[in-house]
Design an enzyme around this catalytic site. Structure first.
Site, mmCIF file in Angstrom:
data_model
loop_
_atom_site.group_PDB
_atom_site.id
_atom_site.type_symbol
_atom_site.label_atom_id
_atom_site.label_comp_id
_atom_site.label_asym_id
_atom_site.label_seq_id
_atom_site.Cartn_x
_atom_site.Cartn_y
_atom_site.Cartn_z
ATOM 1 N N LYS A 71 2.654 -3.840 5.343
ATOM 2 C CA LYS A 71 1.298 -3.786 5.910
ATOM 3 C C LYS A 71 0.530 -5.071 5.581
ATOM 4 O O LYS A 71 0.986 -5.879 4.756
ATOM 5 C CB LYS A 71 0.604 -2.531 5.365
ATOM 6 N N TYR A 87 0.256 5.736 15.205
ATOM 7 C CA TYR A 87 -0.370 6.752 14.360
ATOM 8 C C TYR A 87 -1.008 7.896 15.162
ATOM 9 O O TYR A 87 -1.937 8.527 14.682
ATOM 10 C CB TYR A 87 -1.422 6.091 13.458
ATOM 11 N N ARG A 103 12.189 6.251 2.074
ATOM 12 C CA ARG A 103 10.985 6.990 1.678
ATOM 13 C C ARG A 103 10.933 7.130 0.144
ATOM 14 O O ARG A 103 9.861 7.038 -0.458
ATOM 15 C CB ARG A 103 10.952 8.379 2.334
ATOM 16 N N THR A 158 2.762 8.805 -0.399
ATOM 17 C CA THR A 158 1.692 8.210 0.413
ATOM 18 C C THR A 158 0.574 7.672 -0.489
ATOM 19 O O THR A 158 0.104 6.546 -0.320
ATOM 20 C CB THR A 158 1.126 9.261 1.396
ATOM 21 N N ARG A 202 5.371 1.564 -3.883
ATOM 22 C CA ARG A 202 3.940 1.895 -4.048
ATOM 23 C C ARG A 202 3.592 2.124 -5.519
ATOM 24 O O ARG A 202 2.493 1.784 -5.976
ATOM 25 C CB ARG A 202 3.585 3.110 -3.195
ATOM 26 N N VAL A 236 -4.706 4.644 -1.727
ATOM 27 C CA VAL A 236 -3.997 5.177 -0.547
ATOM 28 C C VAL A 236 -4.277 4.376 0.727
ATOM 29 O O VAL A 236 -3.412 4.229 1.582
ATOM 30 C CB VAL A 236 -4.294 6.700 -0.353
ATOM 31 N N ASN A 263 -1.832 0.815 0.792
ATOM 32 C CA ASN A 263 -0.570 1.202 0.151
ATOM 33 C C ASN A 263 0.643 0.373 0.585
ATOM 34 O O ASN A 263 1.778 0.817 0.500
ATOM 35 C CB ASN A 263 -0.334 2.715 0.284
ATOM 36 N N HIS A 314 4.887 0.787 5.160
ATOM 37 C CA HIS A 314 5.157 1.977 5.977
ATOM 38 C C HIS A 314 6.659 2.199 6.071
ATOM 39 O O HIS A 314 7.422 1.233 6.151
ATOM 40 C CB HIS A 314 4.604 1.795 7.402
ATOM 41 N N GLU A 364 9.593 4.947 16.558
ATOM 42 C CA GLU A 364 8.903 3.766 16.038
ATOM 43 C C GLU A 364 9.667 2.478 16.347
ATOM 44 O O GLU A 364 9.062 1.466 16.705
ATOM 45 C CB GLU A 364 8.660 3.931 14.533
HETATM 46 N N1 UDP Z 1 -3.859 7.193 4.674
HETATM 47 C C1 UDP Z 1 -5.131 7.021 4.175
HETATM 48 N N2 UDP Z 1 -5.758 8.076 3.564
HETATM 49 C C2 UDP Z 1 -5.163 9.283 3.421
HETATM 50 C C3 UDP Z 1 -3.858 9.455 3.923
HETATM 51 C C4 UDP Z 1 -3.233 8.404 4.548
HETATM 52 O O1 UDP Z 1 -5.705 5.934 4.276
HETATM 53 O O2 UDP Z 1 -5.758 10.196 2.839
HETATM 54 C C5 UDP Z 1 -3.176 6.071 5.310
HETATM 55 C C6 UDP Z 1 -2.117 5.431 4.418
HETATM 56 O O3 UDP Z 1 -2.115 4.025 4.678
HETATM 57 C C7 UDP Z 1 -0.838 6.073 4.913
HETATM 58 C C8 UDP Z 1 -1.119 6.158 6.410
HETATM 59 O O4 UDP Z 1 -2.499 6.508 6.482
HETATM 60 O O5 UDP Z 1 0.306 5.305 4.602
HETATM 61 C C9 UDP Z 1 -0.297 7.156 7.168
HETATM 62 O O6 UDP Z 1 -0.412 8.408 6.574
HETATM 63 P P1 UDP Z 1 0.836 9.374 6.436
HETATM 64 O O7 UDP Z 1 0.330 10.710 6.008
HETATM 65 O O8 UDP Z 1 1.666 9.288 7.686
HETATM 66 O O9 UDP Z 1 1.634 8.753 5.176
HETATM 67 P P2 UDP Z 1 2.928 7.835 5.039
HETATM 68 O O10 UDP Z 1 3.978 8.399 5.959
HETATM 69 O O11 UDP Z 1 2.541 6.420 5.394
HETATM 70 O O12 UDP Z 1 3.321 7.928 3.589
#
Ligand code: UDP
Length: 159
Positions: A20, A60, A96, A102, A113, A120, A123, A126, A137
């Site tokens: 990111k 997203y 993952r 996350t 992370r 968050v 982070n 992705h 994707e």
């Molecule tokens: N995100 C955020 N606040 C939250 C949850 C998610 O800013 O409370 C952001 C964070 O950058 C995260 C992205 O939104 O990586 C996508 O969220 P997702 O739940 O898909 O998590 P990921 O798959 O990236 O772990």
């Protein structure tokens, strides 16, 4: 495994990884690539891209009603990201695990992370959450011609 239309399985499984804008700014690209290479995965595509809001909205779309959605879109469009496709056995699930949770506060030390961020909303990376999302994707971020087929010389030492 089927060929280029997707449906990659086994050692041909693929995932979409993006460093990111904060990860790029903080010079974490090399460290992140290093971890995927050393784990034994194969890089099949990589590019530095300034993602359009249209692309990010598509990427997203499942989060469109979340309170953090607009902040997320502006964060992700605040600078270039490094989009990559990595291939290998169980790469979606393993990536993952390498990323951590996350929320960086829930991410163990040793994860990306868990080692490099605290918040968050910043982070750094992705990774696709399922094989199905990975296929979507990859198709969204890359043209077929950008996905490279190459024989890894270390393959027989990894599998
Ligand atoms: N995100 C955020 N606040 C939250 C949850 C998610 O800013 O409370 C952001 C964070 O950058 C995260 C992205 O939104 O990586 C996508 O969220 P997702 O739940 O898909 O998590 P990921 O798959 O990236 O772990």
């Amino acid at each position: 495994a089927r060929s280029d239309e997707g449906g990659w399985t086994g050692v041909n499984e693929r995932t979409f990884i993006a460093v990111k804008p904060d990860g790029v700014q903080r010079r974490l690209l090399g460290e992140i690539v290093r971890r995927f290479e050393k784990r034994g995965f194969k890089l099949v595509a990589v590019k530095l891209v300034k993602a359009s809001e249209e692309l990010l909205r598509e990427h997203y779309w499942q989060l469109r009603n979340k309170p953090f959605y607009s902040t997320l879109i502006s964060y992700m469009s605040s600078g270039p990201v490094v989009a990559m496709v990595w291939q290998g056995l169980d790469v979606v699930k393993t990536a993952r695990k390498m990323l951590g949770e996350t929320n960086p506060a829930d991410s163990l030390p040793g994860t990306i992370r868990g080692d490099f961020c605290v918040e968050v909303g910043k982070n750094v990376i992705h990774g696709s959450d399922s094989v199905e999302s990975a296929q979507k994707e990859i198709a969204l971020w890359f043209r077929q011609s950008e996905l490279h087929r190459w024989e890894s010389s270390t393959k027989t030492w990894i599998y």
